[in-house]
Scaffold this active site. Structure first.
Site, PDB file in Angstrom:
ATOM      1  CB  CYS A   1      37.235  30.602  39.266  1.00  0.00           C
ATOM      2  SG  CYS A   1      38.997  30.660  39.609  1.00  0.00           S
TER       3      CYS A   1
ATOM      4  CG  HIS B   1      37.670  36.337  40.678  1.00  0.00           C
ATOM      5  ND1 HIS B   1      36.576  35.486  40.743  1.00  0.00           N
ATOM      6  CD2 HIS B   1      38.706  35.563  40.276  1.00  0.00           C
ATOM      7  CE1 HIS B   1      36.962  34.260  40.394  1.00  0.00           C
ATOM      8  NE2 HIS B   1      38.248  34.280  40.103  1.00  0.00           N
ATOM      9  CD  GLU B   2      41.452  37.103  38.009  1.00  0.00           C
ATOM     10  OE1 GLU B   2      42.348  36.324  38.379  1.00  0.00           O
ATOM     11  OE2 GLU B   2      40.406  36.700  37.466  1.00  0.00           O
TER      12      GLU B   2
ATOM     13  CG  HIS C   1      42.871  33.790  41.984  1.00  0.00           C
ATOM     14  ND1 HIS C   1      42.657  32.469  42.326  1.00  0.00           N
ATOM     15  CD2 HIS C   1      41.939  34.084  41.045  1.00  0.00           C
ATOM     16  CE1 HIS C   1      41.643  31.997  41.620  1.00  0.00           C
ATOM     17  NE2 HIS C   1      41.166  32.959  40.838  1.00  0.00           N
TER      18      HIS C   1
END
Ligand code: NI
Length: 180
Positions: A99, A141-142, A145
């Site tokens: 990341c 993953h994004e 966030h």
């Protein structure tokens, strides 16, 4: 265009939930996307979410991993605004992730193998699709966030996290030997 400052692990902006974008015209969405793209390319990342550049918006960009390597000279960047993600099956997969907000480190992360997503693009048009493997991993993953979640809280094995150099030496080497 401008290269933006990337927030690093420990900065509170990374653990806040972001706000939906209601009116695309209220913010300079194109400038945000351009600047985020430049920042991601400069940092050699494959994805970048708004909170990582101190923006409280539900949007992220990523390099489409389905684009063939030969075509890579022309980098294809996708944008998802106000995305929703849903798993298609319970099947999970473990793989290594890094990341831009946790530079120099890697972790083995468990993700759903297949997901479907919907979002709007920078013109406000609806888009949706089903993806799997690395593509599904990047989106998860994004998306995390945007909810203030980092991959470190989704490790498949708590021990499988550390400096990429050591991970390469002590973990990935074993993986390769096992698969022989
Ligand atoms: Ni990240």
């Amino acid at each position: 265009m401008a290269i933006l400052k990337i927030a690093k692990l420990g900065h509170p902006v990374l653990v806040n939930k972001t706000k939906e974008i209601n009116k695309l015209h209220d913010i300079d969405i194109k400038k945000i996307i351009y600047d985020m793209s430049e920042t991601m390319i400069d940092a050699n990342g494959i994805g970048l979410a708004a909170p990582q550049v101190h923006l409280n918006h539900r949007l992220f960009i990523y390099r489409n991993p389905d684009v063939e390597e030969e075509e890579e000279e022309k980098i294809k960047i996708s944008v998802l605004i106000n995305p929703l993600i849903e798993k298609i099956s319970e099947e999970t997969e473990d793989d290594w992730e890094g990341c831009l907000s946790i530079p120099g480190m890697s972790g083995l992360v468990r993700r759903f193998k297949r997901i479907k997503y919907s979002a709007i693009d920078l013109n406000g048009d609806k888009l949706s699709g089903e993806v799997e493997g690395i593509h599904a991993r990047v989106l998860q993953h994004e998306f995390d966030h945007l909810n203030g979640i980092l991959y470190t809280s989704r490790l498949a094995d708590k021990r499988a996290f550390g400096f990429s150099e050591e991970i390469e030496k002590f973990w990935k080497k074993n993986d390769k030997e096992k698969s022989k």
